[in-house]
Design a protein around this motif. Structure first.
Motif, short mmCIF file in Angstrom:
data_model
loop_
_atom_site.label_atom_id
_atom_site.label_comp_id
_atom_site.label_asym_id
_atom_site.label_seq_id
_atom_site.Cartn_x
_atom_site.Cartn_y
_atom_site.Cartn_z
N HIS A 61 3.42 -16.65 6.59
CA HIS A 61 2.65 -16.41 5.29
C HIS A 61 3.71 -15.66 4.33
CE1 HIS A 61 -1.11 -16.78 7.41
NE2 HIS A 61 -0.72 -16.16 8.59
N GLY B 195 2.19 -14.21 0.63
CA GLY B 195 1.64 -15.39 -0.31
C GLY B 195 1.65 -16.85 0.15
N GLY B 196 2.02 -16.83 1.53
CA GLY B 196 1.90 -18.17 2.28
C GLY B 196 3.31 -18.89 2.01
N ASP C 233 -2.06 -18.14 1.96
CA ASP C 233 -1.74 -17.04 1.24
C ASP C 233 -2.79 -15.82 1.72
OD1 ASP C 233 -1.90 -14.90 -0.72
OD2 ASP C 233 -1.92 -16.09 -2.37
N SER D 160 -2.80 -12.42 0.67
CA SER D 160 -2.66 -11.23 0.05
C SER D 160 -4.11 -11.12 -0.47
CB SER D 160 -1.65 -11.68 -1.07
OG SER D 160 -2.17 -12.29 -2.08
N HIS E 31 -8.37 -15.85 -2.97
CA HIS E 31 -7.57 -15.74 -1.81
C HIS E 31 -8.55 -15.89 -0.58
CE1 HIS E 31 -3.94 -14.19 -4.12
NE2 HIS E 31 -4.21 -15.28 -4.50
N ALA F 58 -0.57 -12.18 -4.42
CA ALA F 58 0.23 -13.19 -4.67
C ALA F 58 -0.31 -14.58 -5.46
CB ALA F 58 1.20 -13.53 -3.41
N GLY G 128 -0.01 -17.65 -4.10
CA GLY G 128 -0.03 -18.68 -3.21
C GLY G 128 -1.07 -19.61 -3.29
#
Length: 302
Positions: free
Chosen positions: A70, A75-76, A93, A95, A100, A154, A156
């Motif tokens: 992650h 964020g991945g 992600d 976060s 998300h 994040a 992501g």
């Protein structure tokens, strides 16, 4: 001769047709299996947000492999991108905020995902290594949740898994399993033990090794891993043990942090050294102590 050639060609065509049907059926079943629902009652996990819990969660996130899938910012990141086979895995992600995947997670959703490898809607998380986290204490699951929930959002993307046809067929046949298949969902959560250099604490730390080294810690080929990945080492004192390379806990700890054995040779980078290097002295010494006490088993028995 011509009749023999025609018969051979017909037989080959029939075999190819049967193989195509089998491949179609296998991939269909794999997709259906990945969408199955696993009924788990909500677990009453008590949330935490105190500084000690957040600090513990940060340590666990960094040292138990979470960041490997992650990312440090949650964020991945891409975990597997095998151009030869088409096997692709991107960690989600996780976060907080926005759209998300964890934005609306309850404590029970976090517990189900971390310990059981099951999404809030009951579908399995295909590449989540929950067999490593199934034995986490309530306090440690709550600490991970506390740490992740206070991170900044994040930028992501969601998780993405693309399995090549061979992996799909092995998944359909049960040779490769998702985490939810490997877990005893009725297992009671681990009870806390003192965090000291003891066999009991080392046993708790060793749970992070189960996904790659097997439930018996004797190693072997890692199911579902890319074909060029080496077999996991035997961590028991049995035949072919990797522990014979390390005369004491400091040597073992140095390898876990540097990725190199005492003779200077490199351990396979498949080992998640980015996370292992962040383990503290107590965890590493306790882990070494515990591994020296497990029953000896031949290498490869997992």
């Amino acid at each position: 001769m011509k009749r023999w050639i025609r018969r051979t060609a017909l037989g080959a065509a029939v075999l190819l047709g049967l193989a195509a049907v089998a491949a179609w059926a296998g991939t269909w079943y794999a997709d259906r299996k990945a969408q199955r629902r696993i009924d788990l009652p909500p677990y009453p996990l008590a949330a935490k947000n105190d500084p000690a819990a957040i600090e513990r969660g940060h340590y666990l996130y960094a040292s138990r492999g979470c960041a490997d899938c992650h990312g440090d910012n949650a964020g991945g990141r891409v975990v597997i991108d095998d151009a030869k086979t088409g096997f692709f895995v991107r960690g989600a992600d996780i976060s907080p905020g926005g759209a998300h995947v964890v934005a609306a997670y309850s404590p029970a959703d976090w517990e189900r995902s971390i310990r059981h490898g099951v999404r809030p809607d009951g579908r399995p998380l295909l590449v989540m290594p929950s067999e490593d986290y199934n034995r986490l204490t309530d306090d440690d699951v709550a600490a991970l949740m506390a740490y992740l929930q206070q991170l900044p959002p994040a930028a992501g993307e969601p998780a993405l898994v693309r399995m090549p046809i061979l992996v799909k067929l092995l998944y359909a046949a049960g040779v490769i399993q998702d985490a939810a298949e490997k877990i005893d969902h009725l297992r009671a959560p681990s009870q806390p033990v003192p965090e000291d250099v003891s066999v009991a604490h080392g046993s708790y730390v060793a749970n992070m090794c189960l996904g790659c080294h097997g439930s018996q810690l004797s190693g072997g080929k890692i199911p579902g891993a890319p074909p060029d990945w080496p077999a996991a080492a035997n961590l028991t004192p049995g035949d072919g043990s990797a522990l014979t390379r390390y005369a004491d806990a400091p040597q073992f700890a140095l390898m876990m942090r540097s990725g190199r054995r005492p003779d200077g040779s490199a351990v396979s980078p498949v080992m998640p050294f980015a996370s292992l290097a962040r383990m503290n002295d107590t965890d590493l010494a306790a882990l070494y102590l515990y591994l020296k006490t497990v029953p000896p088993r031949p290498a490869g028995g997992r």
